[in-house]
Scaffold this motif. Structure first.
Motif, PDB file in Angstrom:
ATOM      1  N   THR A  58       0.953  -1.336  -0.034  1.00 57.84           N
ATOM      2  CA  THR A  58      -0.047   0.298   0.259  1.00 57.84           C
ATOM      3  C   THR A  58       0.870   0.801  -0.077  1.00 57.84           C
ATOM      4  O   THR A  58       0.315   2.015  -0.921  1.00 57.84           O
ATOM      5  N   ALA A  59       1.823   1.492   0.937  1.00 61.94           N
ATOM      6  CA  ALA A  59       2.842   2.514   0.661  1.00 61.94           C
ATOM      7  C   ALA A  59       3.858   2.730  -0.247  1.00 61.94           C
ATOM      8  O   ALA A  59       3.259   3.562  -1.170  1.00 61.94           O
ATOM      9  N   VAL A  60       4.051   1.588  -0.989  1.00 60.07           N
ATOM     10  CA  VAL A  60       4.828   1.963  -2.226  1.00 60.07           C
ATOM     11  C   VAL A  60       3.834   2.475  -3.499  1.00 60.07           C
ATOM     12  O   VAL A  60       3.583   3.512  -4.196  1.00 60.07           O
ATOM     13  N   MET A  61       2.783   1.674  -3.572  1.00 58.60           N
ATOM     14  CA  MET A  61       1.389   2.052  -4.172  1.00 58.60           C
ATOM     15  C   MET A  61       1.361   3.164  -4.350  1.00 58.60           C
ATOM     16  O   MET A  61       0.684   4.208  -5.782  1.00 58.60           O
ATOM     17  N   ALA A  62       1.325   3.603  -3.530  1.00 58.16           N
ATOM     18  CA  ALA A  62       0.873   5.294  -3.240  1.00 58.16           C
ATOM     19  C   ALA A  62       1.933   6.489  -3.474  1.00 58.16           C
ATOM     20  O   ALA A  62       1.858   7.036  -4.574  1.00 58.16           O
ATOM     21  N   VAL A  63       3.059   5.687  -3.581  1.00 60.31           N
ATOM     22  CA  VAL A  63       3.861   6.751  -3.910  1.00 60.31           C
ATOM     23  C   VAL A  63       4.163   6.845  -5.502  1.00 60.31           C
ATOM     24  O   VAL A  63       4.132   7.482  -6.584  1.00 60.31           O
ATOM     25  N   ALA A  64       4.129   5.364  -5.695  1.00 58.40           N
ATOM     26  CA  ALA A  64       3.865   5.486  -7.578  1.00 58.40           C
ATOM     27  C   ALA A  64       3.212   6.300  -8.273  1.00 58.40           C
ATOM     28  O   ALA A  64       3.270   6.750  -9.382  1.00 58.40           O
ATOM     29  N   LEU A  65       1.257   5.867  -8.003  1.00 55.37           N
ATOM     30  CA  LEU A  65       0.743   6.982  -8.548  1.00 55.37           C
ATOM     31  C   LEU A  65       0.701   8.546  -8.744  1.00 55.37           C
ATOM     32  O   LEU A  65       0.086   8.832  -9.286  1.00 55.37           O
ATOM     33  N   ALA A  66       1.161   8.545  -6.829  1.00 58.03           N
ATOM     34  CA  ALA A  66       1.001  10.176  -6.917  1.00 58.03           C
ATOM     35  C   ALA A  66       2.111  10.355  -7.950  1.00 58.03           C
ATOM     36  O   ALA A  66       2.057  11.227  -8.720  1.00 58.03           O
ATOM     37  N   VAL A  67       3.395   9.620  -8.444  1.00 54.77           N
ATOM     38  CA  VAL A  67       4.778   9.968  -9.013  1.00 54.77           C
ATOM     39  C   VAL A  67       3.408  10.310 -10.509  1.00 54.77           C
ATOM     40  O   VAL A  67       4.902  11.424 -11.653  1.00 54.77           O
ATOM     41  N   LEU A  68       3.256   9.109 -11.086  1.00 56.62           N
ATOM     42  CA  LEU A  68       2.427   8.862 -12.589  1.00 56.62           C
ATOM     43  C   LEU A  68       1.475   9.982 -12.010  1.00 56.62           C
ATOM     44  O   LEU A  68       1.877  10.853 -13.470  1.00 56.62           O
TER      45      LEU A  68
END
Length: 448
Positions: A317-327
Motif C-alpha cells: 500500500t505504501a509503495v503503490m501510493a508513491v508510484a501513483l502520486a509520481v505518475l
C-alpha cells in the motif's frame, strides 16, 4: 479427540470394506498440483476477461481502425469494461458475433456471473484438495493464473485483430471444461453428502495409492460433522466478536484492493501509456506490465510465509501510493524527455500490488473465519470486491474527463495511503497461526 478420530477411522474401514494401505507412504504432491493448475485455468480465464478491454477497446474506439467490426464511444467503452464454464464461454461467443455495444454489454454480464462464481469456488476447491504441506503454494495459484491470463490477453491483443483476440480468449475456457471433467471432487464435499467410499478414493487420487489416509479422512469427517452441527446465520456471524472483526478486516482489505485503482490500471493499460506519452507503444508497454505482474505474483507465493501478511500489505500500500502520486505528477506537468517514467511507475505499482494487496486479501479471506461463518462472510467479501470493481471501472473514464487523469491517480494514491493506515492499526499477522490462535487474536483485537 484422538480416540474419536481413531474410532471414526475404524468405522470407515469396516463400513466400506476399504483396506488400509500396507505402508505409510507420504502424500504425493504432483496430483494436487495438477488439480490446482486445472481448476485455476478458470482463473486464467478471469484474467482474460479483466484485460480484454485493454487491447479491444483501443481498436473499437479508434474510428480509423479498419479491422474493428463496429465502433463505440468512450462512455460505451466504460460500460463494456464492467460486465465481467458456460456463461464465460457464452460471453466470448457473443463477443465474436457482436454487432454493437449492446451485445458487448450482455457478453460482459455473462462473463461477470462466471467470474463471481469462479472467485468464490476455485480457492475453496484448492484449499479442500491440498495437503497442509503445500496449501500455501497451491493457494497462490488463483491470483497467479489471473495474472497469466492478463499477460496472455496483452500478448495476443498486440498482434491479433478483434475477432482473433476473442477466439484466443475462448480457448482456455474450452481447455478448462474438458480437463476439469477428469479431476476428482473434494473429499470434504463428498463427506458432506455421506459418500465416504468416494471420499476415500478421491483422497487417494490426490495423495497417491499408498498414502495412509486414515488419520486425514477421520479428521475431515470430524470437521464436516462439527460444521453441520454449527451452521451460522447472519445474526450469529455478527454476534461473535471474532467473526465481526474478521468480517470487518476482510471487507476492508477487499475494499482497499479495489479502491487502489488496480482494475482501472489493468483495464486501460494501453490507454494509460498512450495518454501519458510513453516512448513505448501502448501494446508493448501493456505486455511489459503483464510480465511484471505475473513474475511478482510468483515471487509473492515464495515470500508469503517468510515475510508475513502484514509486512507485504504495508509494503504494497505504501509503495503503490508513491508510484501513483509520481505518475499523476508526470501527467499533470506533461514532462518531456522522460517517457520511460510512466512505465516505471506502473511497473512498480503492479509489482507491489502483486506482492501484497493482490493475493493477500484472498488468502486472508480463508484464514479469518471459522468454518460455520466462512460461507456467509466469504460471500459478503466477494460481493464487496466485485461491487467496487464496478464502481472503479465505471468511474475511471468519467472522472478522468471531469477532473483530469492526474487527479484521479492522486485520489487512488490517497486511498492507498489510507489503506496502509488501516493495515498498520487493524490487520493481525496470521502467518504460522492455527485457526484457534487466529480466532483468539480476533476476539481480543490484537494485531500480533
Amino acid at each position: 479427540m484422538a480416540a474419536e478420530t481413531a474410532a471414526a477411522a475404524q468405522e470407515l474401514m469396516l463400513d466400506e470394506n476399504v483396506e488400509p494401505p500396507a505402508g505409510s507412504a507420504p502424500a504425493k504432491t504432483w496430483p494436487q498440483y495438477l488439480a490446482a493448475l486445472t481448476v485455476t485455468l478458470s482463473s486464467l480465464s478471469v484474467g482474460t476477461v479483466l484485460s480484454w478491454t485493454s487491447p479491444a477497446l483501443m481498436e473499437l474506439q479508434d474510428v480509423n481502425a479498419t479491422s474493428a467490426p463496429f465502433h463505440v464511444t468512450q462512455d460505451e467503452g466504460s460500460w463494456i469494461g464492467l460486465g465481467l464454464a458456460l456463461p464465460l464461454a457464452a460471453s466470448w461467443v457473443v463477443i465474436l458475433a457482436a454487432g454493437g455495444a449492446a451485445a458487448l454489454y450482455c457478453a460482459r454480464l455473462l462473463a461477470g456471473l462466471a467470474v463471481g462464481g469462479i472467485s468464490a469456488v476455485a480457492p475453496v476447491y484448492i484449499a479442500e484438495i491440498a495437503h497442509s504441506s503445500v496449501r500455501g503454494t497451491l493457494g497462490s495459484f488463483f491470483q497467479l493464473m489471473i495474472t497469466i491470463g492478463v499477460l496472455y490477453t496483452y500478448c495476443v491483443g498486440a498482434a491479433a485483430p478483434y475477432h482473433a483476440l476473442a477466439g484466443a480468449c475462448l480457448a482456455p475456457v474450452v481447455v478448462f471444461c474438458v480437463a476439469f471433467f477428469f479431476m476428482p471432487e473434494t473429499p470434504s464435499h463428498l463427506l458432506t453428502k455421506g459418500r465416504r467410499r468416494e471420499a476415500v478414493r478421491a483422497l487417494l487420487r490426490l495423495r497417491g495409492a499408498q498414502y495412509d489416509y486414515r488419520d486425514e479422512i477421520a479428521l475431515l469427517q470430524a470437521e464436516v460433522d462439527e460444521s453441520s452441527r454449527r451452521k451460522a446465520s447472519v445474526r450469529d456471524v455478527l454476534r461473535s466478536p471474532a467473526a465481526r472483526r474478521g468480517l470487518l478486516l476482510s471487507l476492508g482489505l477487499m475494499a482497499i484492493q479495489q479502491l487502489s485503482g488496480i482494475n482501472a490500471v489493468v483495464f486501460y493499460t494501453s490507454t494509460i501509456f498512450k495518454e501519458a506519452g510513453s516512448s513505448l507503444s501502448p501494446s508493448a508497454a501493456a505486455i511489459v506490465v503483464g510480465v511484471v505482474m505475473a513474475a511478482a505474483t510468483l515471487a509473492s507465493s515464495l515470500l508469503m510465509d517468510r515475510l508475513g501478511r502484514r509486512a507485504l500489505l504495508l509494503l504494497s500500500t505504501a509503495v503503490m501510493a508513491v508510484a501513483l502520486a509520481v505518475l499523476g505528477l508526470h501527467i499533470h506537468l506533461a514532462l518531456q524527455g522522460i517517457g520511460w517514467l510512466p512505465l516505471v511507475c506502473v511497473c512498480v505499482y503492479i509489482v507491489v500490488f502483486s506482492l501484497g494487496m493482490g493475493p493477500v486479501p484472498w488468502l486472508m479471506m480463508g484464514e479469518l473465519f471459522n468454518p460455520e461463518a466462512k460461507s456467509i462472510a466469504s460471500a459478503a467479501s466477494v460481493f464487496t470486491n466485485y461491487l467496487l470493481v464496478f464502481v472503479i471501472t465505471k468511474t475511471f473514464e468519467p472522472m478522468s474527463s471531469a477532473l483530469g487523469t492526474a487527479v484521479v491517480y492522486w485520489i487512488y494514491a490517497g486511498l492507498c495511503a489510507a489503506g496502509a493506515v488501516f493495515v498498520f492499526f487493524l490487520v493481525p499477522e496470521t502467518k504460522g497461526k492455527t485457526m484457534q490462535q487466529i480466532q483468539e487474536m480476533l476476539a481480543t483485537g490484537k494485531t500480533s
